[in-house]
Scaffold this active site. Structure first.
Site, PDB file in Angstrom:
ATOM      1  CB  SER A  71      -0.673  -0.025   1.328  1.00  0.00           C
ATOM      2  OG  SER A  71      -0.136   0.185   2.310  1.00  0.00           O
ATOM      3  CG  ASP A  72       1.172   6.010  -1.245  1.00  0.00           C
ATOM      4  OD1 ASP A  72       2.121   6.179  -0.414  1.00  0.00           O
ATOM      5  OD2 ASP A  72       1.024   6.769  -2.079  1.00  0.00           O
ATOM      6  CD1 TRP A  73       4.616   5.284   5.067  1.00  0.00           C
ATOM      7  CD2 TRP A  73       4.504   4.002   3.407  1.00  0.00           C
ATOM      8  NE1 TRP A  73       5.836   4.314   5.199  1.00  0.00           N
ATOM      9  CE2 TRP A  73       5.887   3.360   3.848  1.00  0.00           C
ATOM     10  CE3 TRP A  73       4.330   3.320   2.113  1.00  0.00           C
ATOM     11  CZ2 TRP A  73       6.572   2.565   3.661  1.00  0.00           C
ATOM     12  CZ3 TRP A  73       5.227   2.384   1.489  1.00  0.00           C
ATOM     13  CH2 TRP A  73       6.272   2.034   2.512  1.00  0.00           C
TER      14      TRP A  73
END
Length: 397
Positions: free
Chosen positions: A239-241
């Site tokens: 995932s993106d953060w």
């Protein structure tokens, strides 16, 4: 998504021995340990597991340099020109060399995975991170992105192609639902990802914040199926953060790693979801296997040879020289009226340089693409050094 023919790919470059070691490590883990591989123990790293010989897996932001875990001027980074400038060289061989330099930097900073390249499309003037992207053209982006990934992984560091997919404008970037017909999605937005996955075989892809046609990218089972089943991607989907929002939907869609940690939608909530029957343990096994495969590829799983042996790692790149070459090769002169360039010092007595950025050079954008460079030469400083003392250089904002 309409069904597409499955892509036939060559055997995994990791080799059968590495896969056997991954399977053995996975078999030694109980459910909480497997889930422990699926999110960060902190901002940038997945925790080690000494019982199975697994080291600590560190990720680092890119794409113009390598931050490392501790982003500080005390440990500056080699800073390349923006990815748009990389693409403007039209030179995949040069870009592959730049990728090898970035791998060297990642190893110096203790990182095993580089969160780059960014291959979104520069198709809206509101795209606040366009400096991280290569081009508005899917073909050019695919060619340069393929070379970039090859270069980074030549150096034994995993590349993570981002942001999958259609994360192309800044307005409501975290929450927007982009409605895109299938032909446009495939021919424009997915096209660079497809080419890079098939040709460069990246070890990671990052799922974006946004939704596409009703589902967030961390929960988009249809597009994850395109990535894995149709294109043959065998790396981790991270995932993106803070982009992962729902434990069950993300796990069932095949999101391998929810970053950062330790507070995450995985961890204890995922263990509970498996025990309650909401997520099959086989899905967790598949996710953990991909994380272990990445660890094996970068040399963090005992008993598994890394993809690039230590003796074969490319080294000794001159970061300053390469950054200068990329910058020089990226310039495009649209018009040279009255043959104004190059400046002939013998023919001029006075040169005017106009604009704030001439003195206060903006050499990178914000967000994850900012690094602390060892030294920055502004246009004003550079011209003063290049012009002979008899030529007056006048600067005005």
């Amino acid at each position: 998504m309409c069904p597409q023919p499955t892509t036939v790919r060559p055997a995994d470059d990791a080799g059968e021995q590495r896969e056997r070691r991954v399977d053995a490590a996975l078999a030694a883990l109980i459910l909480p340990d497997k889930v422990g591989l699926l999110s960060g123990a902190g901002m940038w790293a997945i925790a080690p597991n000494p019982a199975i010989g697994l080291g600590r897996l560190v990720m680092s932001d890119g794409p113009v340099g390598v931050r490392g875990e501790h982003w500080t001027p005390d440990d500056p980074s080699v800073q390349l020109p923006s990815p748009t400038a990389l693409a403007a060289t039209w030179d995949p061989a040069l870009v592959r060399t730049a990728g090898r330099l970035l791998a060297q930097e990642a190893r110096r900073k203790g990182a095993h995975v580089l969160l780059a390249p960014t291959v979104n499309m520069q198709r809206s003037p509101r795209g606040g991170r366009h400096f991280e992207c290569f081009s508005e053209d899917p073909h050019l982006t695919a060619e340069i992105g393929t070379a970039y990934v090859h270069g980074v992984q030549d150096g034994g560091v995993g590349a993570t192609v981002k942001h999958f997919v259609a994360n192309d404008a800044e307005t409501d970037r975290y929450t927007v639902d982009n409605r895109i017909d299938e032909r446009t999605l495939r021919e424009v937005y997915l096209a660079p990802f497809e080419a890079i996955v098939k040709r460069a075989r990246p070890w990671g892809v990052m799922a974006a914040y946004n939704s596409v046609n009703g589902a967030t990218m961390t929960e988009h089972a249809d597009l994850t199926a395109v990535l894995r089943d149709e294109w043959g991607f065998d790396g981790i989907l991270v995932s993106d953060w803070f982009a992962a929002r729902d434990t069950v939907r993300a796990a069932r869609a095949g999101l391998d790693v929810a970053m950062p940690g330790p507070a995450t939608v995985y961890g204890a909530p995922l263990v509970a979801a498996v025990r309650d029957g909401h997520v099959p343990e086989a899905a967790v096994d598949a996710m953990a296997r991909r994380v272990l495969r990445l660890a094996a590829r970068v040399g963090l799983l005992d008993g598994a040879d890394p993809v690039v042996a230590p003796a074969e790692l490319p080294t000794a790149f001159d970061g300053r020289a390469l950054a200068r070459e990329v910058a020089a090769r990226s310039f495009t002169l649209l018009r040279n009226e009255h043959a104004a360039l190059p400046i002939d010092p013998a023919a001029v007595r006075r040169v005017a340089l106009i604009g704030l950025a001439a003195d206060e050079a903006r050499t990178s954008g914000g967000g994850s693409a900012t690094v602390f460079a060892e030294h920055t030469v502004s246009p004003l400083e550079g011209l003063r050094a290049a012009l002979p003392g008899g030529v007056e250089l006048v600067h005005a904002i």
